[in-house]
Design a protein around this motif. Structure first.
Motif, PDB file in Angstrom:
ATOM      1  N   UNK A  17     -47.901  11.942  16.247  1.00 50.84           N
ATOM      2  CA  UNK A  17     -48.423  13.304  16.147  1.00 50.84           C
ATOM      3  C   UNK A  17     -48.118  14.079  17.417  1.00 50.84           C
ATOM      4  N   UNK A  18     -47.534  15.262  17.216  1.00 53.26           N
ATOM      5  CA  UNK A  18     -47.204  16.112  18.347  1.00 53.26           C
ATOM      6  C   UNK A  18     -45.865  15.797  18.989  1.00 53.26           C
ATOM      7  N   UNK A  19     -45.218  14.708  18.546  1.00 49.09           N
ATOM      8  CA  UNK A  19     -43.911  14.351  19.106  1.00 49.09           C
ATOM      9  C   UNK A  19     -42.818  15.169  18.427  1.00 49.09           C
ATOM     10  N   UNK A  20     -41.631  15.139  19.009  1.00 46.55           N
ATOM     11  CA  UNK A  20     -40.518  15.928  18.483  1.00 46.55           C
ATOM     12  C   UNK A  20     -39.372  15.051  17.992  1.00 46.55           C
ATOM     13  N   UNK A  21     -39.617  13.773  17.840  1.00 46.53           N
ATOM     14  CA  UNK A  21     -38.518  12.896  17.446  1.00 46.53           C
ATOM     15  C   UNK A  21     -39.057  11.673  16.720  1.00 46.53           C
ATOM     16  N   UNK A  22     -38.121  10.973  16.077  1.00 46.06           N
ATOM     17  CA  UNK A  22     -38.437   9.720  15.415  1.00 46.06           C
ATOM     18  C   UNK A  22     -38.559   8.597  16.448  1.00 46.06           C
ATOM     19  N   UNK A  23     -39.403   7.653  16.149  1.00 44.82           N
ATOM     20  CA  UNK A  23     -39.403   6.379  16.868  1.00 44.82           C
ATOM     21  C   UNK A  23     -38.917   5.326  15.875  1.00 44.82           C
ATOM     22  N   UNK A  24     -37.760   4.767  16.170  1.00 41.38           N
ATOM     23  CA  UNK A  24     -37.103   3.837  15.259  1.00 41.38           C
ATOM     24  C   UNK A  24     -37.192   2.432  15.836  1.00 41.38           C
ATOM     25  N   UNK A  25     -37.928   1.566  15.152  1.00 44.97           N
ATOM     26  CA  UNK A  25     -38.007   0.173  15.574  1.00 44.97           C
ATOM     27  C   UNK A  25     -36.845  -0.610  15.007  1.00 44.97           C
ATOM     28  N   UNK A  26     -36.104  -1.278  15.863  1.00 43.41           N
ATOM     29  CA  UNK A  26     -34.946  -2.070  15.417  1.00 43.41           C
ATOM     30  C   UNK A  26     -35.093  -3.496  15.914  1.00 43.41           C
ATOM     31  N   UNK A  27     -34.528  -4.412  15.159  1.00 41.41           N
ATOM     32  CA  UNK A  27     -34.552  -5.817  15.557  1.00 41.41           C
ATOM     33  C   UNK A  27     -33.287  -6.485  15.078  1.00 41.41           C
ATOM     34  N   UNK A  28     -33.010  -7.667  15.605  1.00 39.70           N
ATOM     35  CA  UNK A  28     -31.810  -8.399  15.225  1.00 39.70           C
ATOM     36  C   UNK A  28     -31.778  -8.657  13.734  1.00 39.70           C
ATOM     37  N   UNK A  29     -30.630  -8.437  13.113  1.00 40.92           N
ATOM     38  CA  UNK A  29     -30.528  -8.590  11.660  1.00 40.92           C
ATOM     39  C   UNK A  29     -30.636 -10.051  11.234  1.00 40.92           C
ATOM     40  N   UNK A  30     -30.478 -10.988  12.165  1.00 37.74           N
ATOM     41  CA  UNK A  30     -30.629 -12.399  11.838  1.00 37.74           C
ATOM     42  C   UNK A  30     -32.045 -12.892  12.124  1.00 37.74           C
ATOM     43  N   UNK A  31     -32.929 -11.951  12.482  1.00 39.85           N
ATOM     44  CA  UNK A  31     -34.323 -12.321  12.678  1.00 39.85           C
ATOM     45  C   UNK A  31     -34.661 -12.784  14.074  1.00 39.85           C
ATOM     46  N   UNK A  32     -33.699 -12.811  14.968  1.00 42.79           N
ATOM     47  CA  UNK A  32     -33.962 -13.276  16.329  1.00 42.79           C
ATOM     48  C   UNK A  32     -34.145 -12.114  17.283  1.00 42.79           C
ATOM     49  N   UNK A  33     -34.837 -12.349  18.379  1.00 38.77           N
ATOM     50  CA  UNK A  33     -34.998 -11.334  19.413  1.00 38.77           C
ATOM     51  C   UNK A  33     -36.177 -10.427  19.156  1.00 38.77           C
ATOM     52  N   UNK A  34     -36.667  -9.823  20.231  1.00 42.05           N
ATOM     53  CA  UNK A  34     -37.810  -8.924  20.136  1.00 42.05           C
ATOM     54  C   UNK A  34     -37.394  -7.582  19.563  1.00 42.05           C
ATOM     55  N   UNK A  35     -38.363  -6.883  18.983  1.00 40.84           N
ATOM     56  CA  UNK A  35     -38.104  -5.570  18.425  1.00 40.84           C
ATOM     57  C   UNK A  35     -37.972  -4.539  19.539  1.00 40.84           C
ATOM     58  N   UNK A  36     -36.997  -3.665  19.391  1.00 40.09           N
ATOM     59  CA  UNK A  36     -36.792  -2.575  20.342  1.00 40.09           C
ATOM     60  C   UNK A  36     -37.165  -1.267  19.652  1.00 40.09           C
ATOM     61  N   UNK A  37     -37.341  -0.221  20.438  1.00 40.34           N
ATOM     62  CA  UNK A  37     -37.657   1.081  19.864  1.00 40.34           C
ATOM     63  C   UNK A  37     -36.721   2.137  20.430  1.00 40.34           C
ATOM     64  N   UNK A  38     -36.115   2.886  19.539  1.00 36.72           N
ATOM     65  CA  UNK A  38     -35.215   3.967  19.904  1.00 36.72           C
ATOM     66  C   UNK A  38     -35.834   5.293  19.493  1.00 36.72           C
ATOM     67  N   UNK A  39     -35.402   6.375  20.096  1.00 32.82           N
ATOM     68  CA  UNK A  39     -35.856   7.709  19.692  1.00 32.82           C
ATOM     69  C   UNK A  39     -34.670   8.506  19.166  1.00 32.82           C
ATOM     70  N   UNK A  40     -34.939   9.375  18.194  1.00 28.62           N
ATOM     71  CA  UNK A  40     -33.856  10.155  17.590  1.00 28.62           C
ATOM     72  C   UNK A  40     -34.408  11.403  16.918  1.00 28.62           C
ATOM     73  N   UNK A  41     -33.641  12.487  16.953  1.00 20.83           N
ATOM     74  CA  UNK A  41     -33.985  13.700  16.202  1.00 20.83           C
ATOM     75  C   UNK A  41     -33.589  13.561  14.743  1.00 20.83           C
ATOM     76  N   UNK A  42     -32.519  12.813  14.510  1.00 24.06           N
ATOM     77  CA  UNK A  42     -31.982  12.648  13.155  1.00 24.06           C
ATOM     78  C   UNK A  42     -31.756  11.178  12.874  1.00 24.06           C
ATOM     79  N   UNK A  43     -32.217  10.707  11.720  1.00 27.18           N
ATOM     80  CA  UNK A  43     -31.938   9.352  11.245  1.00 27.18           C
ATOM     81  C   UNK A  43     -31.116   9.471   9.966  1.00 27.18           C
ATOM     82  N   UNK A  44     -29.976   8.806   9.928  1.00 26.03           N
ATOM     83  CA  UNK A  44     -29.124   8.783   8.743  1.00 26.03           C
ATOM     84  C   UNK A  44     -29.129   7.364   8.188  1.00 26.03           C
ATOM     85  N   UNK A  45     -29.704   7.188   7.030  1.00 22.28           N
ATOM     86  CA  UNK A  45     -29.745   5.881   6.382  1.00 22.28           C
ATOM     87  C   UNK A  45     -28.534   5.705   5.488  1.00 22.28           C
ATOM     88  N   UNK A  46     -27.496   5.092   6.037  1.00 21.38           N
ATOM     89  CA  UNK A  46     -26.305   4.758   5.258  1.00 21.38           C
ATOM     90  C   UNK A  46     -26.191   3.240   5.255  1.00 21.38           C
TER      91      UNK A  46
END
Length: 377
Positions: A17-46
């Motif tokens: 609330x009140x933010x101007x961007x997305x917070x995108x949680x990403x993690x390794x596609x093989x299930x390993x590693x800690x989750x990271x968080x990125x910020x973005x104005x635009x998310x394109x789901x392709x």
């Protein structure tokens, strides 16, 4: 500069609330590693048929938003696997003829076996890296029971005695890989009911979906890549129309992390244009050319014959009654200037007119028959 991050998948998507961007949680596609968080104005789901971005947006939007509508199709559920062939591979055991890169081929197996099979080979500009043969069958075809190189070599020799699909031509390693491959499966034609999401209180940030995340279907009409490129082309035009510029700030008072002006309406206009096209495209997939694989199904041979007659009739009649009747769908989708919704509309109109003509002909025939029986004529 664009930073590319590989080996990651979307695990969460949110806007504080009140933010101007997305917070995108990403993690390794093989299930390993800690989750990271990125910020973005635009998310394109392709991100394909099982889109994680689409699932996240459906959760955020709630209700029936971002629902996936699936349609039945005669080609849905067929399995495929791909055999790698060498450049200019031999086409026959009885001649020295070799394949040309620019030519498409249909390798038809021996018709006398209980479950005949064929392989399709698409044309290429050059085959320096070799070609691929696509085997497309039902789930229960015997080819899926061959799990090693010797059994697969015997199967190919029995089904294609006239074509050297053997260890000498293909290689033992490729035969083993082909036999072990479980291939893939054609999906049902499906489309998503939404293509963009602009969160309330998100300051104008947006998310869209494109490609197989928005629409997926069997390759009957060869529109997979084309439709995905159309999605991105349309979105790019919407961004240009709203003068969206990433990284540029015309308003000195705007927050540093604020999305560019015009992004939200560009995304919404994109969705308004592409969702109807996605719906039309999946309907076209039901009607276009689902019997081309020679698959065994209920009334398959009569249905294939009817499709061939229908295509030829529409093609001939469209030349005589130009602008009134139109060619079959498979012909129309080859015209890049025609929208899928327009093709569907012309196909439906042509079907309606042909039915009216057929009904009129039947009515006239019945009337004439009655007059003849009554001795009027």
């Amino acid at each position: 500069p664009v930073e590319r991050i590989y080996g990651r998948g979307v695990a969460s998507l949110r806007v504080e609330e009140g933010a101007h961007h997305w917070r995108v949680g990403v993690e390794g596609t093989l299930g390993g590693g800690a989750q990271e968080e990125l910020t973005a104005s635009l998310v394109v789901g392709a991100d394909g048929l099982s889109s994680a971005v689409r699932d996240q947006l459906a959760s955020l939007a709630g209700g029936s938003a971002f629902a996936v509508r699936k349609r039945p199709s005669a080609s849905a559920g067929l399995r495929y696997k791909v055999l790698a062939l060498p450049p200019k591979f031999p086409l026959s055991t009885r001649s020295s003829e070799r394949a040309e890169p620019s030519m498409a081929y249909s390798l038809r197996g021996k018709p006398s076996v209980p479950r005949p099979i064929k392989a399709g080979i698409l044309p290429l500009r050059t085959d320096e890296m070799g070609r691929t043969a696509n085997f497309i069958t039902r789930e229960d075809h015997p080819i899926w029971d061959k799990k090693d190189a010797p059994s697969m070599a015997a199967f190919l020799a029995d089904n294609f005695p006239h074509i050297p699909l053997n260890e000498e031509t293909i290689g033992k390693e490729e035969l083993a890989r082909f036999a072990a491959s479980r291939g893939g499966r054609f999906p049902r034609p499906q489309h998503c009911t939404d293509a963009a999401y602009v969160p309330e209180g998100g300051g104008g940030c947006a998310a869209i979906i494109a490609g197989d995340a928005l629409h997926a279907f069997p390759p009957d009409l060869g529109q997979g890549v084309n439709s995905g490129l159309q999605d991105i082309s349309v979105f790019a035009k919407k961004l240009d129309a709203h003068a969206v510029r990433f990284g540029a700030r015309d308003d000195a008072d705007a927050p540093a992390d604020a999305p560019p002006p015009g992004l939200a309406p560009a995304a919404e206009e994109y969705a308004g244009e592409r969702v109807p096209e996605a719906s039309a495209l999946t309907r076209l997939m039901q009607l276009g050319y689902p019997f081309q694989y020679g698959q065994e199904c209920f009334m398959s041979k009569p249905r294939q014959a009817f499709w061939a007659v229908n295509m030829l009739a529409r093609l001939k009649l469209s030349k005589v009654f130009r602008g009134i009747l139109h060619p079959q769908i498979m012909t129309q989708v080859q015209n890049p200037t025609l929208a899928y919704s327009r093709i569907l509309a012309t196909a439906n109109r042509t079907t309606m007119l042909l039915r009216l003509v057929a009904a009129g002909a039947v009515a006239v025939a019945i009337a004439v028959g009655r007059h003849l029986r009554l001795g009027v004529l």
